[in-house]
Each structure stands twice: as C-alpha cells, then as structure tokens.
Design an enzyme around this catalytic site. Structure first.
Site, short mmCIF file in Angstrom:
data_model
loop_
_atom_site.label_atom_id
_atom_site.label_comp_id
_atom_site.label_asym_id
_atom_site.label_seq_id
_atom_site.Cartn_x
_atom_site.Cartn_y
_atom_site.Cartn_z
N ASP A 7 -12.99 -30.74 -40.55
CA ASP A 7 -12.36 -30.80 -39.22
C ASP A 7 -11.16 -31.74 -39.38
OD1 ASP A 7 -11.59 -31.46 -36.65
OD2 ASP A 7 -13.47 -32.43 -36.10
N LYS A 25 -0.88 -33.85 -36.63
CA LYS A 25 -1.33 -32.51 -36.21
C LYS A 25 -0.56 -32.03 -34.97
CE LYS A 25 -5.75 -30.35 -34.90
NZ LYS A 25 -7.20 -30.58 -34.88
N GLU A 63 -11.94 -24.47 -33.78
CA GLU A 63 -12.82 -25.63 -33.58
C GLU A 63 -13.99 -25.34 -32.63
OE1 GLU A 63 -10.01 -28.75 -32.67
OE2 GLU A 63 -9.18 -28.62 -34.69
N ASP A 105 -14.07 -28.46 -25.48
CA ASP A 105 -13.75 -29.33 -26.62
C ASP A 105 -12.47 -30.12 -26.32
OD1 ASP A 105 -13.03 -30.43 -29.05
OD2 ASP A 105 -13.02 -28.55 -30.17
N1 LIG Z 1 -16.18 -43.49 -25.86
C1 LIG Z 1 -15.03 -42.87 -25.73
N2 LIG Z 1 -14.40 -42.81 -24.53
C2 LIG Z 1 -13.20 -42.19 -24.41
N3 LIG Z 1 -12.56 -41.60 -25.41
C3 LIG Z 1 -13.14 -41.63 -26.63
C4 LIG Z 1 -14.39 -42.25 -26.85
N4 LIG Z 1 -14.72 -42.11 -28.17
C5 LIG Z 1 -13.70 -41.43 -28.74
N5 LIG Z 1 -12.76 -41.15 -27.83
C6 LIG Z 1 -11.48 -40.45 -28.04
O1 LIG Z 1 -11.73 -39.21 -28.67
C7 LIG Z 1 -10.59 -38.84 -29.44
C8 LIG Z 1 -11.05 -38.43 -30.81
O2 LIG Z 1 -11.93 -37.36 -30.68
P1 LIG Z 1 -12.15 -36.33 -31.86
O3 LIG Z 1 -12.44 -37.07 -33.12
O4 LIG Z 1 -13.14 -35.35 -31.39
O5 LIG Z 1 -10.73 -35.67 -31.88
P2 LIG Z 1 -9.81 -35.24 -33.09
O6 LIG Z 1 -10.61 -34.36 -34.00
O7 LIG Z 1 -9.15 -36.40 -33.68
O8 LIG Z 1 -8.70 -34.45 -32.29
P3 LIG Z 1 -8.41 -32.90 -32.07
O9 LIG Z 1 -9.71 -32.16 -32.15
O10 LIG Z 1 -7.82 -32.89 -30.72
O11 LIG Z 1 -7.45 -32.54 -33.12
C9 LIG Z 1 -9.70 -40.06 -29.50
O12 LIG Z 1 -8.62 -39.90 -28.58
C10 LIG Z 1 -10.61 -41.18 -29.04
O13 LIG Z 1 -9.88 -42.22 -28.41
#
Ligand SMILES: Nc1ncnc2c1ncn2[C@@H]1O[C@H](COP(=O)(O)OP(=O)(O)OP(=O)(O)O)[C@@H](O)[C@H]1O
Length: 654
Positions: free
Chosen positions: A28, A89, A193, A240
């Site tokens: 991912d 990204k 995803e 998502d």
């Molecule tokens: N407890 C929380 N409350 C609010 N936001 C959160 C929390 N934990 C993580 N996040 C937010 O979730 C996001 C990361 O999520 P995730 O890892 O699923 O996304 P990613 O894979 O990086 O992004 P994408 O799928 O959009 O490319 C970040 O913006 C982070 O600040």
C-alpha cells in the site's frame, strides 16, 4: 473526426493470466504512510520495518551528507523542511499546471518546479541541486519496503501487487508502475485500495466472528465454512479516507467471489487537507496575536505541519488540544488551544463532501442505502469521530465495521491478491476466492463538437470489451483521427487524453454513410487497446494506450534505475561506515572499562600510554563527524595492535 450516431455492444470476459511465481508481497503506497504485507500459509504477515514499525512514513529527505527514507526522514522533517519530501503521491502522474498541483504548491515547504509541464521536486541532495520526479520519490519508498520485506523474509523479493486509489486515472496508475520498476519491483497487478480492503475484510470475516482483533484474526482453511454463510451475497460499502485520497466502493461478496459493483472517489481529499485547514487556522491565530507571518518561512511551515497533524490525532480522542510550538517565527512561541468542535467546523465542508461521493456510488451501483449489509471503514482519517458520526447517521444509525486495522487493511488485501496471482500452494484459502474489479473512469473517443462519446462506461466489470459504430463526419473523407480519452466530462477538453491514432484508406462516402467499428478492450491491469475497422474497406488501425506523454520515457526510467543502484550502494556504504564507527567506539569503550577497573595493576608507563591512547581516540571519534570506513578501520587496527596486547589479560571475549 467521427459523428455521434452509434450502436454499442459491451461484454465482459474472464481470463486467468496469472503465472506461478513463489514469493510476492502486497504494498500500500500511501500518501502519508506506506505498508507492506505477505500472505503465506493462509496467514498475513505485516512487514515490520528497520525501526520496528508496521507502517513507514512516505517521506524522503536529503541532508548535507545522507539520503533518508521513511521514519528517519519523517523525524527530521521540521528541521529540514526544504529538503524533506512528503505527499509525492499527490503529484504522481499529474501535469504541472494541474489546478491541484498548483494549489498544493502553496502549502508545501519544499520546492516544486516545472519540467516539461511535469511537477519535479527540487532539493539540495548532499550539496548537489537535484530535480526529482514524483516517480523517483515513490521508488525510494517502495525500495525501502522491498528491503524491509527482504530482510524479514530472508530472500530476494521482486514481485508485488501495488495498490492505488480507485479513482486514480491511467496516467497516475502508469506512473505508480514506473515508480515500482525504478525500485526493482515487478508489478503483478495494480489494484484499487478499497477493493484490497474488501478482500482483507472478506477473508478476515472467514475466521472467528467473535474475535474483533484484526491481526489476531487470520483466515484459516476451516474458516471457509463461514464463507458459505454468505451464499446469498452481502453488499459491502468500503469508505476509505486516508492521508491524501478518498475512495468509496460497493462490492458484493458471494461464495468467495468479490465483485466490485461501483467505485468513486476524490484523488485529492484526505488527512493532509484537514492538516492544512488546521495549519491555516494556527497561522491566522499566530499572526493575530504576534503580527508575525508564517507564510514564507519554510521552517515554521514544517513545524506547524507536524503540530497540526498531532493536534488532529489528539482531537480524535480528546475534546480539546493545546498546541505549543517553540520559536515558531523569530523566536516567538505558538501557544493556541483548539476544540474538537472548532476543528470539525474548519473541515465540515470536506467531511460532508465525502457523503456526496457515497450517494453517487450507491446510485452507480443501483442500490438503496438500506441494501448495504456492512460498512467498512478504512484509512487513518476514519478515526475522526465526526466522520464516523456522519457515515453512521447517513446509513440510519448502522454500525460501522472497524474490525480491520485502518492502516493495514489495504496492504493486507494486496498481499492476498499477490498470493492469488502466484497460485501460492501454501495458501489454500485463496484458491477459493475470486475478484472482479471495475474501471473507475469512463473511456471514450472525441466526436464532432469536441464531445466525449463513451465506449466503456465507468464501473464496467473487468476485463471488458465494448464496440461502437461511428460514421464519417464529412463527405468523402479518406482519413479519420481517433482520440481516446478518460473521464466523466461532456467535452473532451475537460477529460484526460490517453492517445491518438489515424485510420487511413476509409470508404469514400457521403457524410454519415461510412461505418467504422471502434472497439475498446481493457484488461485486468487496466491496459487499454483501442482498434478501429472500416466496415467497407476493412482498413484497420489500433493503439495500445500507454499514455506516454505524461510518463517518464524508457531512457529516463533506465537512468533512474541506475541512480537507484547508486543510492543503494551509498546506503550500504553509509551503513558500513556507521558500523565501523560503532565498532571502534564500543571497542574503545570496552577497553576503557577494563582500564578503569584494572589501571592500578598496570605499570606507570603502560598506564599513561593506555590512558593517553583512550583519550585521544575518543576525542578523534568525537571530532571526526564523518570519518571514512578506512579511517575507522585504521584506528581500530592500530588500537588493537598497540593497546590490546597491554589490556589483553583484563579483557574478556576480545
Ligand atoms: N487518530 C487519528 N485521527 C485523525 N487522523 C488520523 C488518526 N490516525 C491517523 N490519521 C490520519 O490518517 C492519515 C493516514 O492514513 P493512511 O495511512 O490510511 O493513509 P495513506 O495510505 O497515507 O494515504 P492514502 O491512502 O490517501 O494515499 C494521515 O493523514 C493521518 O494524520
């Protein structure tokens, strides 16, 4: 140019194009965090990185001396804002003059420059000004995950399934593939995803329904019995919301068959937008109180970004947070309190916009909201209580399924898909699972008036092929241009050009009397073939759409692969350099310990010699910021030859 009078045939076919290969991982590649996993023996294993973490920040940084990737880059970000890259990204596969790129640039502490209308990131890489395409940054993160997988599995890993937001267009998908190629990965398939998350959910569901801990719930062969409980099929909605993208998919799961019914999304909506809203709020508050401006100060923006993300996370569990940043601008501190309600107010339009997407995906799937059996929340941003409340309320107070670990579900599902594609014999469970996805954007050609004539509508099950007949738009024309686009807008100028080809030697006839059959074929990897046959002369023309214009050329990819090799070699050298320094340091430390314990047993001349050598070597280590491997080794050997013989009786295990 072709006229709009058309007839259409759409069909979907199944193929089995997988090749048996032994090890393949799921990745991912996230906007803010990335995650890798492997599915073996009917179990998923999330790959833990060199810092012991299950997810890796999608960060790359350059210091005076090093290139850092992942956690190391993330931790130093606020002190090195100009040369720390995150959110690549958001740029991948886009043009420089894209509105989204232009609006992002305003928030980024690093510099994005225009190279042939593609956004490149300009950094000072160890004293050398470099312009990096987003693919190269992505490749560095992928290479880091590949390395972590190799060290966890103790074997070389080259095959991978990589996920992308469902709503990524062709150019964003192709550029992600290029990033993987640069990282030395062979992409078995690019999958969406939310589809990956649904796979994870579906297989997770196979196990003990009473156990709610996702990571404890491994799919097992026995779990397949539960799958038959789903024989009537269940409609699943995956919501998502990650760091930079938002996707919603509706799937039907029935007897191990996962069928995506519709998908929709926004490739530019996620946690980073909420961070940006908070940053703007804090910057405004800071200016009001202190009259100091954060805007053009990259270090301040970097500090504020980190503080904003942390504050946002705290607000998911607390109703208020106090944000303090030391010396934000000109030595003046930031000290502001924000409540959860204020945060929700700042982002309310963005939160609500996600429901519009939910509504449109339900319409596309032909389902009422009451027909949804389960709502799965995926992506870190779904931890925001207001988001959960909005979704629950919209579905009539339906419970949300949060059993899947929001940050790992996508990699988990990608690993399952990887295992399916290599026909992994150890994972019998995946032999009973099939997956059918859809194309997320409509595909068509330009017709008279610059309009888009859709040949393959969005949400068509893959693989798919569709044909339409078009007629000549001018009297006696001998050649017709076919321009292929993707997107939902009425006029092609607002959609995305994928490629063009000419059909020559066509039937000479009056306007509207020479039919040409245009066929679009899309495989499971999203590779599109378009062909056109003149029904009178039999003349043919075709293209395989590779969308070269927005991509790196093969030569550029080759160059970046060799740059990657150089980085890898430098990283290895750096590791060896640090190890040789540590070896010397710990050796001198051990000798010093023994010396302190036994110095009275040494003759005065030996005592002063050893004391002097320990002192001078320690000073040398301290003062030499970046000694070479040879220098550390030379010192080590010298110490061993000259000090060791004296201290030998007092050293154990040396
Ligand atoms: N407890 C929380 N409350 C609010 N936001 C959160 C929390 N934990 C993580 N996040 C937010 O979730 C996001 C990361 O999520 P995730 O890892 O699923 O996304 P990613 O894979 O990086 O992004 P994408 O799928 O959009 O490319 C970040 O913006 C982070 O600040």
């Amino acid at each position: 140019m072709t006229s709009t009078r058309t007839t259409s045939i759409i069909s979907s076919t199944s193929t089995n194009d997988s090749t048996p290969i032994r090890t393949a991982i799921g990745i991912d590649l996230g906007t803010t965090y990335s995650c890798a996993a492997i599915f073996k023996n009917n179990k998923v294993k999330i790959i833990v990185n060199d810092q012991g973490n299950r997810t890796t920040p999608s960060y790359v940084a350059f210091t005076d001396t090093d290139r850092l990737v992942g956690d190391a880059a993330y931790y130093q970000a606020q002190f090195n804002p100009r040369n720390t890259i995150f959110g690549a990204k958001r740029l991948i596969g886009r043009e420089f003059d894209d509105d989204i790129v232009q609006s992002d640039i305003k928030h980024l502490p690093y510099k994005v420059v225009d190279v042939n209308n593609r956004p490149y990131i300009e950094v000072d890489a160890c004293g050398d000004m470099k312009k990096l395409p987003a693919e190269e940054v992505g490749s560095m993160i992928l290479a880091k995950l590949k390395e972590a997988a190799e060290s966890a599995l103790d074997r070389e890993v080259t095959d991978a399934v990589i996920t992308v937001p469902a709503y990524f267009n062709d150019s964003q998908r192709q550029s992600t593939k290029d990033a993987a190629t640069i990282a030395g990965l062979n992409v078995l398939r690019i999958i969406n995803e939310p589809t990956a998350a649904a796979l994870a959910y579906g297989l997770n569901k196979l196990d003990d329904d009473h156990d709610n801990d996702f990571m404890k719930k491994r799919p097992t062969a026995t779990g397949l019995a539960v799958q038959t409980d789903l024989s009537e099929g269940r409609n699943i909605l995956v919501y998502d919301l990650g760091g930079g993208t938002f996707d919603v998919s509706v799937l039907n799961i029935r007897e191990g068959a996962f069928r995506v019914k519709a998908t929709d999304g926004d490739t530019h909506l996620g946690g980073e937008d909420f961070d940006n809203r908070l940053m703007e709020y804090f910057a405004r508050g800071f200016k009001k109180i202190t009259s100091k401006d954060v805007a053009s100060n990259e270090t301040a923006i970097g500090k504020l970004k980190k503080a904003s993300e942390q504050a946002k996370r705290v607000l998911s569990t607390n109703s208020m947070v106090r944000v303090q940043v030391d010396s934000l601008v000109d030595g003046v501190n930031l000290d502001i309190t924000i409540t959860r309600a204020e945060f929700e107010d700042l982002c309310s339009d963005l939160f609500k916009a996600t429901l519009d997407t939910v509504k449109s995906v339900l319409t596309a799937a032909g389902l009422e909201k009451y027909a949804i059996d389960e709502i799965i929340l995926v992506g870190g941003s779904t931890r925001i209580p207001k988001i959960q409340k909005l979704v629950t309320e919209y579905f009539g107070d339906k419970n949300l399924n949060k059993s899947i670990n929001a940050d790992e579900a996508v990699a988990y599902g990608a690993a399952i898909q990887a295992s399916m594609l290599i026909n992994d014999e150890t994972s019998t469970i995946t032999n009973h699972v099939s997956l059918q996805d859809v194309n997320s954007q409509s595909l068509g050609i330009r017709v008279v008036g610059g309009e888009m004539s859709i040949v393959l509508p969005r949400n068509t099950p893959l693989p798919a092929s569709a044909s339409k007949t078009y007629y000549n738009s001018q009297d006696y024309q001998t050649m017709r241009k076919h321009a292929v686009f993707e997107g939902e807008q009425k006029l092609v100028k607002d959609n995305h050009l994928l490629g063009e080809f000419d059909l020559r030697n066509i039937t000479k006839a009056k306007k509207g009397e020479a039919p040409v059959l245009v066929t679009f074929s899309l495989d499971r990897n999203g590779i599109l073939n378009v062909s056109a046959v003149d029904q009178g002369t039999g003349s043919k023309g075709s293209i395989t759409v590779k969308n070269e214009s927005n991509r790196l050329s093969q030569d550029q990819i080759k160059e970046l692969i060799s740059n990657g090799e150089v980085y890898k070699q430098n990283d290895q050298e750096e590791l060896m350099r640090v190890e040789s320094r540590n070896d010397l340091e710990s050796y001198v430390y051990t000798v010093r310990e023994a010396f302190e314990d036994h110095k009275t047993e040494l003759s005065p001349s030996y005592r002063s010699f050893v004391e002097r050598e320990i002192k001078s070597t320690r000073e040398w280590i301290e003062n030499t910021r970046r000694g070479s491997i040879e220098e550390y080794k030379y010192k080590h050997d010298w110490f061993k030859q000259n000090v060791h013989p004296i201290m030998f009786p007092y050293l154990t295990n040396q």
